[in-house]
Design an enzyme around this catalytic site. Structure first.
Site, PDB file in Angstrom:
ATOM      1  N   ALA A  65       0.799  -1.140  -0.170  1.00  0.00           N
ATOM      2  CA  ALA A  65       0.018  -0.021  -0.008  1.00  0.00           C
ATOM      3  C   ALA A  65       0.906   1.250   0.065  1.00  0.00           C
ATOM      4  O   ALA A  65       2.135   1.094   0.567  1.00  0.00           O
ATOM      5  CB  ALA A  65      -0.983   0.034   1.177  1.00  0.00           C
ATOM      6  N   GLY A 108       0.825  -5.184   0.569  1.00  0.00           N
ATOM      7  CA  GLY A 108      -0.265  -5.278  -0.545  1.00  0.00           C
ATOM      8  C   GLY A 108       0.266  -6.045  -1.656  1.00  0.00           C
ATOM      9  O   GLY A 108      -0.591  -6.674  -2.444  1.00  0.00           O
ATOM     10  N   GLU A 111      -0.339  -9.574  -1.221  1.00  0.00           N
ATOM     11  CA  GLU A 111      -1.567  -9.660  -1.374  1.00  0.00           C
ATOM     12  C   GLU A 111      -2.020  -9.758  -2.707  1.00  0.00           C
ATOM     13  O   GLU A 111      -3.122 -10.571  -2.816  1.00  0.00           O
ATOM     14  CB  GLU A 111      -2.274  -8.793  -0.096  1.00  0.00           C
ATOM     15  CG  GLU A 111      -1.953  -8.607   1.179  1.00  0.00           C
ATOM     16  CD  GLU A 111      -2.491  -7.557   2.109  1.00  0.00           C
ATOM     17  OE1 GLU A 111      -2.885  -7.762   3.198  1.00  0.00           O
ATOM     18  OE2 GLU A 111      -2.230  -6.394   1.464  1.00  0.00           O
ATOM     19  N   GLU A 131       3.647  -5.473   7.429  1.00  0.00           N
ATOM     20  CA  GLU A 131       2.911  -4.284   8.179  1.00  0.00           C
ATOM     21  C   GLU A 131       3.238  -4.119   9.740  1.00  0.00           C
ATOM     22  O   GLU A 131       3.156  -3.028  10.059  1.00  0.00           O
ATOM     23  CB  GLU A 131       1.292  -4.885   7.904  1.00  0.00           C
ATOM     24  CG  GLU A 131       1.035  -4.414   6.477  1.00  0.00           C
ATOM     25  CD  GLU A 131       1.056  -5.597   5.569  1.00  0.00           C
ATOM     26  OE1 GLU A 131       1.927  -6.579   6.001  1.00  0.00           O
ATOM     27  OE2 GLU A 131       0.486  -5.667   4.404  1.00  0.00           O
TER      28      GLU A 131
HETATM   29  N1  COA Z   1       4.679   3.444   0.187  1.00  0.00           N
HETATM   30  C1  COA Z   1       5.196   4.508  -0.209  1.00  0.00           C
HETATM   31  N2  COA Z   1       6.519   4.881  -0.571  1.00  0.00           N
HETATM   32  C2  COA Z   1       7.245   3.641  -0.578  1.00  0.00           C
HETATM   33  C3  COA Z   1       6.847   2.351  -0.195  1.00  0.00           C
HETATM   34  C4  COA Z   1       5.394   2.054   0.129  1.00  0.00           C
HETATM   35  N3  COA Z   1       4.855   0.965   0.408  1.00  0.00           N
HETATM   36  N4  COA Z   1       7.832   1.707  -0.333  1.00  0.00           N
HETATM   37  C5  COA Z   1       8.951   2.438  -0.689  1.00  0.00           C
HETATM   38  N5  COA Z   1       8.587   3.611  -0.980  1.00  0.00           N
HETATM   39  C6  COA Z   1       9.405   4.672  -1.364  1.00  0.00           C
HETATM   40  C7  COA Z   1      10.637   4.958  -0.143  1.00  0.00           C
HETATM   41  O1  COA Z   1      10.354   5.683   0.776  1.00  0.00           O
HETATM   42  C8  COA Z   1      11.525   5.656  -1.149  1.00  0.00           C
HETATM   43  O2  COA Z   1      10.950   7.026  -1.495  1.00  0.00           O
HETATM   44  P1  COA Z   1      12.243   7.932  -1.739  1.00  0.00           P
HETATM   45  O3  COA Z   1      12.814   7.660  -3.064  1.00  0.00           O
HETATM   46  O4  COA Z   1      11.282   9.366  -1.927  1.00  0.00           O
HETATM   47  O5  COA Z   1      13.194   8.011  -0.500  1.00  0.00           O
HETATM   48  C9  COA Z   1      11.266   4.960  -2.527  1.00  0.00           C
HETATM   49  O6  COA Z   1       9.855   4.469  -2.619  1.00  0.00           O
HETATM   50  C10 COA Z   1      12.348   3.769  -2.785  1.00  0.00           C
HETATM   51  O7  COA Z   1      12.313   3.022  -1.637  1.00  0.00           O
HETATM   52  P2  COA Z   1      13.549   2.469  -1.056  1.00  0.00           P
HETATM   53  O8  COA Z   1      13.423   1.801   0.276  1.00  0.00           O
HETATM   54  O9  COA Z   1      14.591   3.521  -0.903  1.00  0.00           O
HETATM   55  O10 COA Z   1      14.082   1.243  -2.025  1.00  0.00           O
HETATM   56  P3  COA Z   1      14.878  -0.007  -1.958  1.00  0.00           P
HETATM   57  O11 COA Z   1      14.888  -0.609  -3.343  1.00  0.00           O
HETATM   58  O12 COA Z   1      16.065   0.221  -1.250  1.00  0.00           O
HETATM   59  O13 COA Z   1      13.755  -1.174  -1.114  1.00  0.00           O
HETATM   60  C11 COA Z   1      11.645  -2.090  -0.494  1.00  0.00           C
HETATM   61  C12 COA Z   1      12.582  -1.524  -1.790  1.00  0.00           C
HETATM   62  C13 COA Z   1      10.498  -2.393  -1.368  1.00  0.00           C
HETATM   63  C14 COA Z   1      12.449  -3.415  -0.022  1.00  0.00           C
HETATM   64  C15 COA Z   1      11.394  -1.055   0.715  1.00  0.00           C
HETATM   65  O14 COA Z   1      11.098   0.140  -0.020  1.00  0.00           O
HETATM   66  C16 COA Z   1      10.455  -1.458   1.380  1.00  0.00           C
HETATM   67  O15 COA Z   1      10.667  -2.151   2.604  1.00  0.00           O
HETATM   68  N6  COA Z   1       9.411  -0.712   1.342  1.00  0.00           N
HETATM   69  C17 COA Z   1       8.042  -0.670   2.432  1.00  0.00           C
HETATM   70  C18 COA Z   1       7.426  -2.222   2.253  1.00  0.00           C
HETATM   71  C19 COA Z   1       6.352  -2.261   3.187  1.00  0.00           C
HETATM   72  O16 COA Z   1       6.420  -1.984   4.404  1.00  0.00           O
HETATM   73  N7  COA Z   1       5.090  -2.425   2.717  1.00  0.00           N
HETATM   74  C20 COA Z   1       4.018  -2.775   3.566  1.00  0.00           C
HETATM   75  C21 COA Z   1       3.173  -1.343   3.462  1.00  0.00           C
HETATM   76  S1  COA Z   1       1.859  -1.191   4.604  1.00  0.00           S
END
Ligand code: COA
Length: 259
Positions: A65, A108, A111, A131
């Site tokens: 999400a 998500g 999901e 989450e």
């Molecule tokens: N929603 C909004 N923004 C998100 C996001 C999400 N679910 N996941 C990542 N982003 C954003 C980051 O804040 C970052 O923003 P910025 O470039 O403005 O700083 C950008 O996307 C890139 O993320 P980053 O973490 O730097 O990339 P990465 O390649 O190192 O890692 C993930 C990728 C997917 C492993 C990591 O972003 C992550 O763990 N995301 C969250 C996953 C999560 O908790 N999902 C459940 C949500 S309820």
């Protein structure tokens, strides 16, 4: 104001629909993504494809999400309803829906992959429901679909720790159905979708429906659903073609029409 689409639909020559998420770096499932995906699924309901592939491209399937849309309980109520509306519609399409998971499928994203009928993962794929690390719980079907796929105890361990599940473990617990080399991922999903596309599509739809509807009830209710769908499938042209072809030429030679 008009904006570039964040979900794209293409159709191959054999009628396979390929749905590609294209939302920035990580394919966050924003309300715009979910609404566009919902509109695409609705368009597929009226002009049915032969099979469906859902992909996030070569790097990330979807990072969950869009966390920037989170607020309090009112926003949460809207977000979970939007997820369920879209993912339930996708899951209910009367065709095999294949998730092509090249990289992260978190929250998500996991999901969405679980709302598909079958998950083909790259060796680089990573699944998870993180989450809990934000102090919240899955709201896109994760508590229900993960438990149905991997069992209650493993689902609890994955959701309560929020840890990441790499591709080989995902396969071992049934979260990924196949794992293939990263470079071979698209070829494999296309080959699977194309082989389904030339199959008996009405029988495929009735089988999928019987399995999904049956899982929601008791064994007796499921068997009643199967009896009903078994009778119904004999109304299809393909059932006549398939049985006749078997009797005349042996197994596996029928040329189906999809009707
Ligand atoms: N929603 C909004 N923004 C998100 C996001 C999400 N679910 N996941 C990542 N982003 C954003 C980051 O804040 C970052 O923003 P910025 O470039 O403005 O700083 C950008 O996307 C890139 O993320 P980053 O973490 O730097 O990339 P990465 O390649 O190192 O890692 C993930 C990728 C997917 C492993 C990591 O972003 C992550 O763990 N995301 C969250 C996953 C999560 O908790 N999902 C459940 C949500 S309820």
């Amino acid at each position: 104001m008009a904006h570039d689409p964040v979900v794209e639909l293409e159709r191959s020559d054999d009628g396979v629909a390929i749905i590609t998420l294209k939302n920035g770096k990580v394919n966050a499932l924003s309300s715009a993504v979910l609404d566009e995906l919902h509109d695409i699924v609705k368009s597929l309901e009226v002009d049915l494809p032969s099979a469906v592939i859902v992909t996030g491209g070569e790097r990330i399937f979807a990072a969950g999400a869009d966390i920037s849309e989170f607020g309090g309980p009112d926003e949460a109520t809207t977000i979970t309803a939007r997820f369920h509306r879209t993912l339930d519609a996708l899951a209910a399409l009367p065709r095999m829906v294949i998730a092509e998971v090249a990289g992260y499928a978190l929250g998500g994203g996991c999901e969405l992959a679980m709302a598909c009928d079958y998950r083909v993962a790259s060796t680089k794929a990573v699944f998870g429901q993180p989450e809990i690390l934000l102090g919240i719980i899955p709201g896109g079907g994760g508590t229900q679909r993960l438990a149905r796929i991997v069992g209650a105890s493993k689902a609890k361990e994955i959701c309560l720790t929020g840890r990441q599940v790499a591709s080989e473990e995902a396969k071992a617990i049934g979260l990924a159905d196949e794992v293939v080399e990263h470079d071979e991922l698209r070829a494999r999903t296309l080959a699977l979708a194309s082989s389904l596309a030339s199959g008996a599509l009405i029988a495929q739809a009735l089988t999928k429906d019987a399995i999904d509807a049956g899982l929601n009830g008791t064994l007796d209710e499921g068997l009643a659903i199967e009896r009903d769908r078994f009778a119904e499938v004999f109304r299809s042209e393909d059932s006549q073609i398939g049985v006749k072809s078997f009797l005349e030429h042996g197994p596996g030679k029928a040329e189906f029409t999809g009707r």
